[in-house]
Design an enzyme around this catalytic site. Sequence first.
Site, short mmCIF file in Angstrom:
data_model
loop_
_atom_site.label_atom_id
_atom_site.label_comp_id
_atom_site.label_asym_id
_atom_site.label_seq_id
_atom_site.Cartn_x
_atom_site.Cartn_y
_atom_site.Cartn_z
N HIS A 1 22.56 37.65 -21.11
CA HIS A 1 23.66 36.24 -21.42
C HIS A 1 24.72 36.70 -22.42
O HIS A 1 24.33 37.26 -23.35
CB HIS A 1 23.14 35.24 -21.74
CG HIS A 1 22.19 34.55 -20.77
ND1 HIS A 1 20.92 34.95 -20.59
CD2 HIS A 1 22.21 33.64 -19.76
CE1 HIS A 1 20.24 34.31 -19.60
NE2 HIS A 1 21.20 33.44 -18.88
N LYS B 1 19.63 39.78 -13.59
CA LYS B 1 20.47 38.46 -13.93
C LYS B 1 21.64 38.76 -14.87
O LYS B 1 20.95 39.26 -16.06
CB LYS B 1 19.68 37.20 -13.87
CG LYS B 1 20.72 36.25 -14.31
CD LYS B 1 19.81 34.83 -14.72
CE LYS B 1 20.93 33.95 -15.35
NZ LYS B 1 20.43 32.64 -15.78
N LYS C 1 54.42 27.03 -9.83
CA LYS C 1 55.09 27.13 -8.58
C LYS C 1 56.39 27.83 -8.82
O LYS C 1 56.74 28.17 -7.57
CB LYS C 1 55.75 25.52 -8.28
CG LYS C 1 54.82 24.64 -7.61
CD LYS C 1 55.11 23.22 -7.24
CE LYS C 1 53.94 22.52 -6.28
NZ LYS C 1 54.78 21.18 -5.91
N ASP D 1 56.58 21.81 0.94
CA ASP D 1 56.68 20.23 0.64
C ASP D 1 58.16 19.77 1.23
O ASP D 1 58.19 18.42 1.78
CB ASP D 1 57.26 20.08 -0.78
CG ASP D 1 55.98 20.22 -1.93
OD1 ASP D 1 54.85 19.63 -1.29
OD2 ASP D 1 56.08 20.71 -3.10
#
Length: 530
Positions: free
Chosen positions: A143, A170, A314, A351
């Site tokens: 980890h 892992k 956007k 839109d």
Amino acid sequence: MGSLPFTTSDLQTSTSGVPSSPTLLCTPLMGTTVDQMFIEMRKAKEIGADIVEIRLDCLRNFNPRQDLEILIKQSPLPALVTYRPIWEGGQYEGDENKRQDALRLAMELGASYIDVELEVAHDFNMSISGKKPDNFKVIVSSHNFHNTPSAEAIGNLVARIQATGADIVKIATTALDITDCARIFQIMVHSQIPTIGIVMGERGLISRLLSPKYGGYLTYGALEAGAISAPGQPTAKDLLDLYNFRLIKPDTKIYGIIGKPVGHSKSPLLFNASFKSVGLNAVYLHFLVDDVAKFFNTYSNPDFGGCSCTIPHKEAALKCMDDIDHIAKKIGAINNICHRPDGKLYAFNTDYIGAISAIEDGLRELNGKAPGTESPLAGKLLVVLGAGGAGKSLAYGGAQKGARVVVANRTFERAKELADKVGGKAMTLEEVEHFHPEEGMVLANTTSVGMKPKIDETPLPKHALKHYCLVFDAIYTPKDTRLLREAKETGAVIVYGTEMLIRQGFEQYKNFTGLPAPEELFRQLMEKHA
Ligand code: ATR
């Protein structure tokens, strides 16, 4: 044309509940007593998990022999036993020998897996050499709570883990950026032995969701939203029901919504339910993106079919596109990006299509005309209130359909700038009140006046509405704005903001898949979850 059409080979033959993915779903049990863990085990099975992870370090007053015997033997699902020490991010602070003894005991009592930390794995694996029951597997884990190292460093880590005699590797790292997940995908795909690759943190969510695509051995899904064993963990229920985890396969096409924040978006719900309803081999995710250019550069593989784009990207996304729909370019904002088969990114603004098509259908309803090639907006006087993003969409969209456009805005200069660009007329909001050169005009409100919580406000007084045959309000909270209520009372046809929202979604679906959207399902889901 920017769509990436699906072919029949993309359609799955069956979407029944049969798991088609070999990646297992593991639910961590975080109860502090054996009784709590029992309740959790049963819930995990009910939800549809494949494995439970018994986190021994969460138990208070843990009595190894007695508790393990009961927990493992009575578990309704195969048990993975983890006893995470504090030095690896867990809660156990006691004697190391006792910890490892408990793990060995878990193995003897029939656990299907134990998870042991890389730091001690070599010696631990030596200690159980020749004693491992059939079908029992050791997961050796590492980890990193700080970052996600380079691909080379992760590769070296995998080699070190493998050298300990691990059955399953892992690796859990931490996402500082969504693009960190790509390095873990690469490792999972190329690993010679079963691998669990997790990038922790909210920016790492896609590493967990796409585990089946990249051949991960298992992914973790929490029992409840608050009960996570590591940062960024989704719930098992969301994995199964929202993201269609069981249907994700190596050749599944990926879509999603990029934004920041983005977790609140209902788009994954709409798109995944729609994909599933027609058996389309595709998944739609939440992409929490900080740097749009880096995102597109990293996930440039055609498997990433495209995305929806929301605040604040956007405008920034425009710069990353190879090609942009000409109206979207004029509006200066895009919300739908398709990755074409030639690798190029093509963008749309759906839109404006959503709003304009809703208004056109409203006019057709009024005129009793069937959908034809000629737009009913052609020649109409369209008054757009507001000159922001939505105002631009309506003004450019209307002008493109041949409407005569008037832009009215609180700040006149903005109205003037937009009106000039679309070849229209500008005025102030006060002027619109007395503006009626003709009857049967069309009104589109794109200001925020009347939006929750100020629902008693309206951008235009009722007396001025009688000159309009159709009134559209881009506001959808509330759906029934004061403007629309009063417009209806004066006899105008009204078009709800929700209609624009739904229709822009249809358009995105069509651009992504080359297929018509399952409109009825979209509408039902919007109704239920909006
Ligand atoms: P969007 O992208 O949703 O259109 P925007 O770009 O912030 O949002 O634009 C908001 C629009 O609502 C603008 O036209 C704004 O007018 P100004 O240009 O004068 O700011 C208009 N607006 C917001 N609050 C308003 C209010 N109280 N009265 C009138 N207009 C308002």
